[in-house]
Design a protein around this motif. Sequence first.
Motif, PDB file in Angstrom:
ATOM      1  N   MET A 258       3.758  16.767  33.379  1.00  0.00           N
ATOM      2  CA  MET A 258       4.628  17.355  32.350  1.00  0.00           C
ATOM      3  C   MET A 258       3.761  18.104  31.338  1.00  0.00           C
ATOM      4  SD  MET A 258       7.415  15.655  29.745  1.00  0.00           S
ATOM      5  CE  MET A 258       8.753  15.672  30.942  1.00  0.00           C
ATOM      6  N   LEU A 259       4.224  19.325  31.001  1.00  0.00           N
ATOM      7  CA  LEU A 259       3.585  20.124  29.961  1.00  0.00           C
ATOM      8  C   LEU A 259       4.372  19.932  28.665  1.00  0.00           C
ATOM      9  CD1 LEU A 259       1.562  22.246  28.965  1.00  0.00           C
ATOM     10  CD2 LEU A 259       3.158  24.011  29.800  1.00  0.00           C
ATOM     11  N   VAL A 260       3.739  19.353  27.692  1.00  0.00           N
ATOM     12  CA  VAL A 260       4.355  19.150  26.379  1.00  0.00           C
ATOM     13  C   VAL A 260       3.911  20.301  25.473  1.00  0.00           C
ATOM     14  CG1 VAL A 260       4.531  17.652  24.365  1.00  0.00           C
ATOM     15  CG2 VAL A 260       4.440  16.653  26.673  1.00  0.00           C
ATOM     16  N   MET A 261       4.902  21.047  24.990  1.00  0.00           N
ATOM     17  CA  MET A 261       4.627  22.157  24.095  1.00  0.00           C
ATOM     18  C   MET A 261       4.649  21.645  22.655  1.00  0.00           C
ATOM     19  SD  MET A 261       4.319  24.641  26.229  1.00  0.00           S
ATOM     20  CE  MET A 261       4.381  26.084  25.177  1.00  0.00           C
ATOM     21  N   GLY A 262       3.874  22.292  21.770  1.00  0.00           N
ATOM     22  CA  GLY A 262       3.855  21.933  20.347  1.00  0.00           C
ATOM     23  C   GLY A 262       4.196  23.113  19.471  1.00  0.00           C
ATOM     24  N   ASN A 263       5.065  22.896  18.526  1.00  0.00           N
ATOM     25  CA  ASN A 263       5.431  23.950  17.573  1.00  0.00           C
ATOM     26  C   ASN A 263       5.338  23.343  16.167  1.00  0.00           C
ATOM     27  OD1 ASN A 263       6.411  26.049  16.066  1.00  0.00           O
ATOM     28  ND2 ASN A 263       8.352  26.248  17.195  1.00  0.00           N
ATOM     29  N   PHE A 264       4.252  23.638  15.492  1.00  0.00           N
ATOM     30  CA  PHE A 264       4.036  23.144  14.132  1.00  0.00           C
ATOM     31  C   PHE A 264       3.862  24.323  13.145  1.00  0.00           C
ATOM     32  CE2 PHE A 264       2.822  19.633  16.859  1.00  0.00           C
ATOM     33  CZ  PHE A 264       3.408  18.550  16.221  1.00  0.00           C
ATOM     34  N   ALA A 265       4.548  25.413  13.466  1.00  0.00           N
ATOM     35  CA  ALA A 265       4.481  26.584  12.582  1.00  0.00           C
ATOM     36  C   ALA A 265       5.095  26.231  11.226  1.00  0.00           C
ATOM     37  CB  ALA A 265       5.216  27.756  13.222  1.00  0.00           C
ATOM     38  N   THR A 266       4.341  26.406  10.152  1.00  0.00           N
ATOM     39  CA  THR A 266       4.782  26.027   8.801  1.00  0.00           C
ATOM     40  C   THR A 266       5.095  27.278   7.987  1.00  0.00           C
ATOM     41  OG1 THR A 266       3.391  24.067   8.872  1.00  0.00           O
ATOM     42  CG2 THR A 266       4.152  24.776   6.716  1.00  0.00           C
ATOM     43  N   PRO A 267       6.298  27.363   7.419  1.00  0.00           N
ATOM     44  CA  PRO A 267       6.654  28.532   6.605  1.00  0.00           C
ATOM     45  C   PRO A 267       5.981  28.486   5.221  1.00  0.00           C
ATOM     46  CG  PRO A 267       8.415  26.930   6.538  1.00  0.00           C
ATOM     47  CD  PRO A 267       7.383  26.380   7.499  1.00  0.00           C
ATOM     48  N   ILE A 268       6.144  29.539   4.500  1.00  0.00           N
ATOM     49  CA  ILE A 268       5.581  29.637   3.136  1.00  0.00           C
ATOM     50  C   ILE A 268       6.727  29.696   2.141  1.00  0.00           C
ATOM     51  CG2 ILE A 268       4.219  31.037   1.536  1.00  0.00           C
ATOM     52  CD1 ILE A 268       2.635  32.050   3.942  1.00  0.00           C
ATOM     53  N   ALA A 269       6.617  28.834   1.163  1.00  0.00           N
ATOM     54  CA  ALA A 269       7.589  28.856   0.054  1.00  0.00           C
ATOM     55  C   ALA A 269       6.885  29.402  -1.201  1.00  0.00           C
ATOM     56  CB  ALA A 269       8.147  27.455  -0.194  1.00  0.00           C
ATOM     57  N   ASP A 270       7.401  30.464  -1.744  1.00  0.00           N
ATOM     58  CA  ASP A 270       6.819  31.100  -2.943  1.00  0.00           C
ATOM     59  C   ASP A 270       7.929  31.244  -3.991  1.00  0.00           C
ATOM     60  OD1 ASP A 270       5.460  32.499  -4.862  1.00  0.00           O
ATOM     61  OD2 ASP A 270       5.281  34.350  -3.670  1.00  0.00           O
ATOM     62  N   PRO A 271       7.962  30.332  -5.019  1.00  0.00           N
ATOM     63  CA  PRO A 271       9.035  30.430  -6.019  1.00  0.00           C
ATOM     64  C   PRO A 271       8.808  31.552  -7.027  1.00  0.00           C
ATOM     65  CG  PRO A 271       7.568  28.637  -6.559  1.00  0.00           C
ATOM     66  CD  PRO A 271       7.091  29.183  -5.243  1.00  0.00           C
ATOM     67  N   GLY A 272       7.599  32.118  -7.005  1.00  0.00           N
ATOM     68  CA  GLY A 272       7.303  33.199  -7.946  1.00  0.00           C
ATOM     69  C   GLY A 272       6.496  32.709  -9.133  1.00  0.00           C
ATOM     70  N   LEU A 273       6.119  33.667  -9.958  1.00  0.00           N
ATOM     71  CA  LEU A 273       5.332  33.351 -11.146  1.00  0.00           C
ATOM     72  C   LEU A 273       6.248  32.816 -12.251  1.00  0.00           C
ATOM     73  CD1 LEU A 273       3.028  36.501 -11.174  1.00  0.00           C
ATOM     74  CD2 LEU A 273       2.465  34.183 -10.357  1.00  0.00           C
ATOM     75  N   PRO A 274       5.653  32.081 -13.189  1.00  0.00           N
ATOM     76  CA  PRO A 274       6.479  31.600 -14.317  1.00  0.00           C
ATOM     77  C   PRO A 274       7.124  32.777 -15.074  1.00  0.00           C
ATOM     78  CG  PRO A 274       4.359  30.487 -14.275  1.00  0.00           C
ATOM     79  CD  PRO A 274       4.270  31.596 -13.268  1.00  0.00           C
ATOM     80  N   GLU A 275       8.362  32.560 -15.469  1.00  0.00           N
ATOM     81  CA  GLU A 275       9.113  33.581 -16.189  1.00  0.00           C
ATOM     82  C   GLU A 275       9.545  33.020 -17.555  1.00  0.00           C
ATOM     83  OE1 GLU A 275       9.719  36.639 -15.308  1.00  0.00           O
ATOM     84  OE2 GLU A 275       9.056  36.618 -13.209  1.00  0.00           O
ATOM     85  N   LEU A 276       9.846  33.962 -18.517  1.00  0.00           N
ATOM     86  CA  LEU A 276      10.217  33.569 -19.876  1.00  0.00           C
ATOM     87  C   LEU A 276      11.664  33.973 -20.146  1.00  0.00           C
ATOM     88  CD1 LEU A 276       9.364  32.436 -22.651  1.00  0.00           C
ATOM     89  CD2 LEU A 276       8.704  34.788 -23.253  1.00  0.00           C
ATOM     90  N   LEU A 277      12.477  32.990 -20.553  1.00  0.00           N
ATOM     91  CA  LEU A 277      13.852  33.258 -20.966  1.00  0.00           C
ATOM     92  C   LEU A 277      13.885  33.565 -22.469  1.00  0.00           C
ATOM     93  CD1 LEU A 277      15.817  30.458 -19.071  1.00  0.00           C
ATOM     94  CD2 LEU A 277      16.073  32.925 -18.748  1.00  0.00           C
ATOM     95  N   THR A 278      14.646  34.568 -22.847  1.00  0.00           N
ATOM     96  CA  THR A 278      14.797  34.940 -24.252  1.00  0.00           C
ATOM     97  C   THR A 278      16.282  35.110 -24.550  1.00  0.00           C
ATOM     98  OG1 THR A 278      14.665  37.315 -23.841  1.00  0.00           O
ATOM     99  CG2 THR A 278      12.569  36.145 -24.180  1.00  0.00           C
ATOM    100  N   CYS A 279      16.523  35.323 -25.823  1.00  0.00           N
ATOM    101  CA  CYS A 279      17.926  35.551 -26.196  1.00  0.00           C
ATOM    102  C   CYS A 279      18.457  36.846 -25.598  1.00  0.00           C
ATOM    103  CB  CYS A 279      18.060  35.611 -27.736  1.00  0.00           C
ATOM    104  SG  CYS A 279      17.701  34.012 -28.524  1.00  0.00           S
ATOM    105  N   ILE A 280      17.545  37.786 -25.473  1.00  0.00           N
ATOM    106  CA  ILE A 280      17.965  39.049 -24.871  1.00  0.00           C
ATOM    107  C   ILE A 280      18.034  38.911 -23.354  1.00  0.00           C
ATOM    108  CG2 ILE A 280      17.300  41.484 -24.565  1.00  0.00           C
ATOM    109  CD1 ILE A 280      15.964  41.346 -27.308  1.00  0.00           C
ATOM    110  N   ASN A 281      17.055  38.245 -22.803  1.00  0.00           N
ATOM    111  CA  ASN A 281      16.980  38.080 -21.336  1.00  0.00           C
ATOM    112  C   ASN A 281      17.248  36.613 -21.005  1.00  0.00           C
ATOM    113  OD1 ASN A 281      16.581  38.602 -18.663  1.00  0.00           O
ATOM    114  ND2 ASN A 281      14.322  38.637 -18.782  1.00  0.00           N
ATOM    115  N   ASP A 282      18.568  36.250 -20.999  1.00  0.00           N
ATOM    116  CA  ASP A 282      18.921  34.839 -20.801  1.00  0.00           C
ATOM    117  C   ASP A 282      19.156  34.484 -19.340  1.00  0.00           C
ATOM    118  OD1 ASP A 282      21.180  36.270 -20.419  1.00  0.00           O
ATOM    119  OD2 ASP A 282      22.417  35.127 -21.813  1.00  0.00           O
ATOM    120  N   THR A 283      19.016  35.404 -18.424  1.00  0.00           N
ATOM    121  CA  THR A 283      19.128  35.128 -16.971  1.00  0.00           C
ATOM    122  C   THR A 283      17.986  35.859 -16.278  1.00  0.00           C
ATOM    123  OG1 THR A 283      21.528  34.940 -17.084  1.00  0.00           O
ATOM    124  CG2 THR A 283      20.534  35.344 -14.899  1.00  0.00           C
TER     125      THR A 283
END
Length: 340
Positions: A258-283
């Motif tokens: 029996m040939l056992v195949m392996g798949n351990f491909a790992t994705p990349i999660a990138d939430p982004g750089l820190p952002e600043l909320l302000t009264c003008i930019n609240d979202t």
Amino acid sequence: IRTNLEGLEPWLCAELTPNCLQVSIQAPPDTTRLDERICRGDSIQIGQEIFRDGGFYTVDLLNEVGCDSIVTLNLFVQEVQFISLDTTICPGDSVFVGNTPYFETGIYQDTLPTVELGCDSIITLDLTVLSQQLTMLSPVICAGDTFTVGDSTLTTSGQYQILLTSSAGCDSLVSVDLEVLNPSATISGPDLINCAMPEAVLDAANSLPAGQLTFQWFDPAEMLLGSSPIYTATSAGTYILEVAQEQDGTVCLARDTMLVMGNFATPIADPGLPELLTCINDTISIGGPTTSTGPAYTYLWQTNNGNISGPTDEVTTEVTTAGQYELIVTDTFSFCRDTA
């Protein structure tokens, strides 16, 4: 004769008489020669003499006119013949002495007449009847092999009766109870390992015949990995199962791979750089450019102290309050994930 008798010097002293006697003179008989053959115990008679032993004899007889008749006898006496026979026969055969058949082991004696004179011949027969030869064989072979008896080649399990000729020329029966071992190796189990199932449990339970096998697991380099019916593969590669069936010292092998195949491909999660909320930019929109994208991936945004106003299952989302936000990216083929 008369004048001579009356003369001065006669031939003999005699007196003639008128009574005449007629004398007939015959030639002496020829010698009779006899060559005779008799059996021991018999006899031959010539005149008053009886002869029983071989030899040369002369007998004087008187013929019909009273003259001597000579008979010579050359007598040969045939002795009793003693013949010994030492004979071996096969079961079911027989030996004839004269008109008598013999078919059992023993010593027998018969008296027969000879062909030439009819004299007695004493035949002693020492007869040996060979016993029936029966050979029982119970060979065990592997499937694909053969078992040969005489001219017969056997390849399948079964009972066979084979008739051979022994060294003595008799029938020899060979009874063969042939067992052909034909094990089969079967590997059951998953042929793929990944992050969700990092081990593949390989099972030899479907190998046959059940309960009569031993197991060994090998890699392609023939390195022994294990010797139980189950082997747990933790890495991709080729796995070889070898089963062995043993009976009466014969070991037969079978393999499965029996040939056992392996798949351990790992994705990349990138939430982004820190952002600043302000009264003008609240979202603000969060999600970095290096996140793995494509139909093979799923996404999950979550937070313990913030507020997600956008979708939670896309590459990017929107938030409205400050806090810690986490992105989980999952590869739906390898089930591997990255969290950031």
